[in-house]
Design a protein around this motif. Structure first.
Motif, PDB file in Angstrom:
ATOM      1  N   UNK A 234      10.110   0.107   3.563  1.00  0.00           N
ATOM      2  CA  UNK A 234       9.054  -0.802   3.152  1.00  0.00           C
ATOM      3  C   UNK A 234       8.472  -0.531   1.783  1.00  0.00           C
ATOM      4  N   UNK A 235       7.188  -0.897   1.621  1.00  0.00           N
ATOM      5  CA  UNK A 235       6.523  -0.838   0.318  1.00  0.00           C
ATOM      6  C   UNK A 235       5.235  -0.020   0.417  1.00  0.00           C
ATOM      7  N   UNK A 236       4.807   0.490  -0.753  1.00  0.00           N
ATOM      8  CA  UNK A 236       3.497   1.107  -0.867  1.00  0.00           C
ATOM      9  C   UNK A 236       2.889   0.687  -2.195  1.00  0.00           C
ATOM     10  N   UNK A 237       1.611   0.985  -2.413  1.00  0.00           N
ATOM     11  CA  UNK A 237       0.903   0.542  -3.612  1.00  0.00           C
ATOM     12  C   UNK A 237       0.285   1.733  -4.335  1.00  0.00           C
ATOM     13  N   UNK A 238       0.488   1.752  -5.668  1.00  0.00           N
ATOM     14  CA  UNK A 238      -0.124   2.754  -6.537  1.00  0.00           C
ATOM     15  C   UNK A 238      -1.335   2.113  -7.215  1.00  0.00           C
ATOM     16  N   UNK A 239      -2.516   2.630  -6.949  1.00  0.00           N
ATOM     17  CA  UNK A 239      -3.716   2.117  -7.594  1.00  0.00           C
ATOM     18  C   UNK A 239      -4.391   3.222  -8.392  1.00  0.00           C
TER      19      UNK A 239
ATOM     20  N   UNK B 127      -1.683   3.692  -1.313  1.00  0.00           N
ATOM     21  CA  UNK B 127      -1.761   2.970  -0.047  1.00  0.00           C
ATOM     22  C   UNK B 127      -0.349   2.669   0.455  1.00  0.00           C
ATOM     23  N   UNK B 128      -0.047   3.120   1.656  1.00  0.00           N
ATOM     24  CA  UNK B 128       1.255   2.893   2.285  1.00  0.00           C
ATOM     25  C   UNK B 128       1.114   1.704   3.233  1.00  0.00           C
ATOM     26  N   UNK B 129       1.767   0.588   2.907  1.00  0.00           N
ATOM     27  CA  UNK B 129       1.665  -0.588   3.773  1.00  0.00           C
ATOM     28  C   UNK B 129       2.624  -0.506   4.958  1.00  0.00           C
ATOM     29  N   UNK B 130       3.919  -0.380   4.696  1.00  0.00           N
ATOM     30  CA  UNK B 130       4.879  -0.317   5.812  1.00  0.00           C
ATOM     31  C   UNK B 130       6.089   0.547   5.464  1.00  0.00           C
ATOM     32  N   UNK B 131       5.853   1.630   4.745  1.00  0.00           N
ATOM     33  CA  UNK B 131       6.912   2.556   4.340  1.00  0.00           C
ATOM     34  C   UNK B 131       7.075   3.612   5.424  1.00  0.00           C
TER      35      UNK B 131
ATOM     36  N   UNK C  87      -4.519   4.932   3.307  1.00  0.00           N
ATOM     37  CA  UNK C  87      -4.761   5.069   1.868  1.00  0.00           C
ATOM     38  C   UNK C  87      -5.403   6.430   1.617  1.00  0.00           C
ATOM     39  N   UNK C  88      -4.821   7.202   0.677  1.00  0.00           N
ATOM     40  CA  UNK C  88      -5.345   8.524   0.319  1.00  0.00           C
ATOM     41  C   UNK C  88      -5.777   8.498  -1.155  1.00  0.00           C
TER      42      UNK C  88
END
Length: 723
Positions: free
Chosen positions: A491-496, A514-518, A595-596
């Motif tokens: 899946x995907x995750x997000x770098x903020x 934030x890990x959505x569905x990885x 999310x960490x």
């Protein structure tokens, strides 16, 4: 003609069913629900408003604070929007009570004389909201049964007290009469007269024609048949075109509430209304079948800095509600189409299915995240096994520390609820229809205000639900990018990230992953540093995890670790890491739906740089674009990248937890991670607070999923732009 009058304010809402899935049952859920009192036989109808009218008789003098003058009556006339989902329960033609929902009010063109007369106009806030008011049924935990609020902002103008419900079964007419309009606390504060809160400024009466949306035949307490009549009235001409394939989304987050507490923590539930945005039925087969959506709930806080938006943190997470019995409503206005669709066991194209916060917080109906592969959506038939453990007030619910909610301890903070639907049907459809993959738009969020405290809290929705985007997208002035390390296989995750300059010569660096569905999860995060840069106020934050429970799907039922990540600074980088999969299968990795945060202050301004992210279960580390106090640098990470592990936990392995949060300024780097790809994503502005938070991560246990064959790469729709 059969009638039953009920006093609204003290009305005890009889729950007709005792659900085997939840402590707070959903009135129309899984088959085999039992009517209270064995042996009852009859017809149970769930009904919504077809159309109706509402009259508010206001005293303009009282409303404008002129208490000494004679009453100045004025009437506001509204019609009720067609097919408003204000629901009632009717058993054998007797009204058992209101259930949930709201009536959207449509202001009539001709207002009663005197409303706009000079000196007698409505308060500005009310006048501005006249075309977007709703009458809403409040949760049973609230002090009032009904309220009048702004549908967009959530602002409450009036609470309603003293009303009676009157139902005519022959004509299917609902009357609500005798309701007193009491000024809400927030309305009184808005026109700077707080002492007016609770004052009566008028009356409200409602008449509505009802129509059934679900009819159940019950024999000796057992549901024998269920019919879902089509709604009278055609679909809206603005009904959108549905996407190809099945596509479950979170259409509405209608409400949330507190359902328990334990020590310094509370257990929350968030209501969710799912919608099928696709043109194919979506499987909704209840356990023990393993082809239905699972629903995690998350809660976030934005705070810190001058504008209280420098930091975006996850402060709570729940286990997973297992879906059962789709109700085929049309809450998303997609144009529910049940033609050729097996209702109940499928969510039909364009249709919606509501779960209240009480149902989503029902402890027997929510299973561990650890059993679920978030990419394939797969889980075993035993994924909701509560044998061998007893529940406390926070068990399996969205668990949040009271100190993270208490308004005096969090001045100016903003809160967001988030929910996600993960389903194996979307994955299997994607494999057989590569151009119809709808697996990355399943999370939505909504802002909520937090009231009460310090131990009991209330929540009110603000604005509408932002659909098909994770809550990190609400972070203003930050850059958020999507990362997909292994397209087609995971899946995907997000770098903020966000960089602020709180004082001269000091830059605060805030990173949120934030890990959505990885499924593979994230094990390390490393930021490059320029030579000679000085950093301070190093921090880490993770949401609390559940303790280990019997049958929770984690290795040895121990639960996921709560240990903060180890932080190590060397000459050219700072690195945070948890244990590797080989060291501890229950390590505090960034698993799906979490999310960490990582943060520090530096005496050097931001430059474009590459961070290195290491994965937990499988896969090589990779570079992602960020800003940091080093230009175009590539850090040398201290943590060892996880070996490509077996995807299933070995039952005899003994995990050794060694991670402790210590900064080692002189540590020597071990292997240099090889970047396999540069993540590309849609950058999105958001915000990062400068406040420092004490990390208190906790973990919900979850075992590695069973190995799967690698499906062929498939196209993925570009995520919608973030406002």
């Amino acid at each position: 003609m059969s009638k039953l009058k009920l006093i609204g304010f003290v009305l005890p809402l009889f729950l007709l069913f005792a659900s085997p899935y939840a402590s707070a049952p959903k009135a129309f859920g899984a088959p085999k629900k039992t009517v209270q009192g064995q042996g009852q036989t009859g017809t149970l109808q769930k009904m919504i408003v077809e159309n109706g009218s509402v009259t508010m008789d206001l005293d303009l003098n009282r409303l404008n604070g002129i208490s000494f003058a004679p009453a100045r009556p004025a009437a506001l006339q509204f019609s009720v929007a067609a097919s408003s989902f204000f629901t009632i329960l009717v058993f054998n033609d007797l009204l058992r009570g209101p259930d949930s929902g709201s009536m959207a009010l449509v202001l009539q063109d001709s207002l009663a004389a005197g409303v706009n007369a000079p000196g007698y106009s409505l308060p500005a806030a009310l006048a501005a909201s006249l075309k977007q008011l709703v009458v809403e049924k409040l949760p049973a935990s609230e002090a009032f049964d009904l309220a009048v609020r702004d549908s967009k902002s959530g602002f409450v103008f009036f609470n309603i007290q003293g009303h009676q419900y009157d139902y005519d079964a022959n004509a299917q007419l609902l009357g609500i009469t005798g309701g007193n309009l009491l000024v809400s606390k927030e309305f009184a504060n808005a026109f700077a007269r707080p002492s007016d809160a609770g004052g009566t400024v008028g009356k409200i009466s409602i008449g509505a024609t009802m129509q059934p949306v679900e009819v159940q035949t019950i024999v000796n307490g057992e549901i024998k048949s269920m019919v879902m009549p089509p709604l009278r009235g055609a679909a809206s001409p603005e009904t959108p075109t549905l996407v190809a394939g099945p596509d479950v989304i979170v259409g509405v987050l209608p409400e949330m509430a507190q359902y328990g507490s334990n020590g310094n923590f509370v257990g929350l539930g968030i209501g969710t209304t799912s919608c099928n945005n696709g043109d194919q039925p979506l499987h909704w087969f209840a356990l023990p079948q393993t082809d239905h959506p699972v629903i995690p709930q998350n809660f976030y806080r934005m705070s810190g800095g001058t504008n209280n938006n420098d930091r975006f943190e996850q402060i709570g997470q729940s286990w997973l509600k297992h879906a059962f019995l789709a109700l085929e409503d049309d809450a998303c206005n997609f144009g529910c189409n049940t033609s050729g669709c097996t209702t109940g066991s499928n969510l039909c194209p364009g249709c919606s299915d509501p779960y209240g916060s009480g149902l989503n917080a029902g402890q027997d109906g929510i299973g561990s995240r650890a059993w679920v592969n978030p990419f394939t959506g797969s889980y075993p038939s035993t994924a909701n096994n509560h044998n061998g453990h007893s529940h406390i007030g926070t068990s399996h619910r969205v668990t949040v520390a009271m100190s993270d909610l208490d308004p005096p301890q969090n001045p100016g903070a903003t809160y967001f609820g988030e929910a996600q639907y993960v389903t194996p049907h979307e994955y299997s459809w994607c494999q057989s229809h590569p151009g119809q993959c709808n697996m990355y738009n399943n999370a939505s969020y909504r802002q909520f205000t937090v009231g009460g405290g310090p131990t009991n809290f209330t929540f009110a929705g603000v604005g509408s639900t932002t659909r098909m985007q994770p809550a990190i997208m609400a972070w203003p002035a930050a850059v958020v990018s999507q990362v997909e390390p292994d397209p087609g296989n995971d899946g995907i995750w997000f770098m903020g990230y966000k960089v602020t300059n709180p004082t001269a010569g000091v830059w605060h660096y805030e990173y949120a992953l934030y890990n959505e569905n990885l499924d593979r999860a994230i094990q390390s995060f490393s930021v490059p540093l320029s030579p000679g840069v000085n950093i301070s106020n190093v921090g880490f934050h993770a949401p609390p995890q559940e303790p280990g429970w019997a049958n929770d799907g984690t290795f040895n039922n121990q639960g996921y670790s709560n240990s903060p990540w180890t932080v190590t600074q060397v000459v050219n980088s700072i690195t945070w890491n948890t244990e590797t999969f080989a060291q501890n299968q229950n390590a505090n990795a960034i698993r799906w739906g979490t999310l960490y945060n990582f943060r520090f202050d530096a005496d050097q301004p931001p430059q474009s740089a590459n961070a290195i992210v290491g994965y937990f279960k499988t896969g090589s580390p990779m570079m992602v674009a960020i800003q940091g106090p080093a230009g175009n640098g590539t850090p040398t990470p201290t943590p060892t990248a996880s070996p490509t592990p077996t995807a299933t936990a070995t039952a005899t392995a003994t995990p050794t937890a060694t991670a402790t949060p210590t900064v080692t300024a002189t540590a020597t780097a071990t292997p240099t991670a090889t970047a396999t790809a540069t993540a590309t994503a849609t950058p999105t502005a958001t915000a990062t607070p400068t406040a420092t938070a004490t990390p208190t991560p906790t973990s919900t246990p979850r075992p590695s999923p069973t190995p799967r064959s690698s499906p062929p790469p498939r196209p993925r729709p570009t995520p919608p732009p973030r406002p």
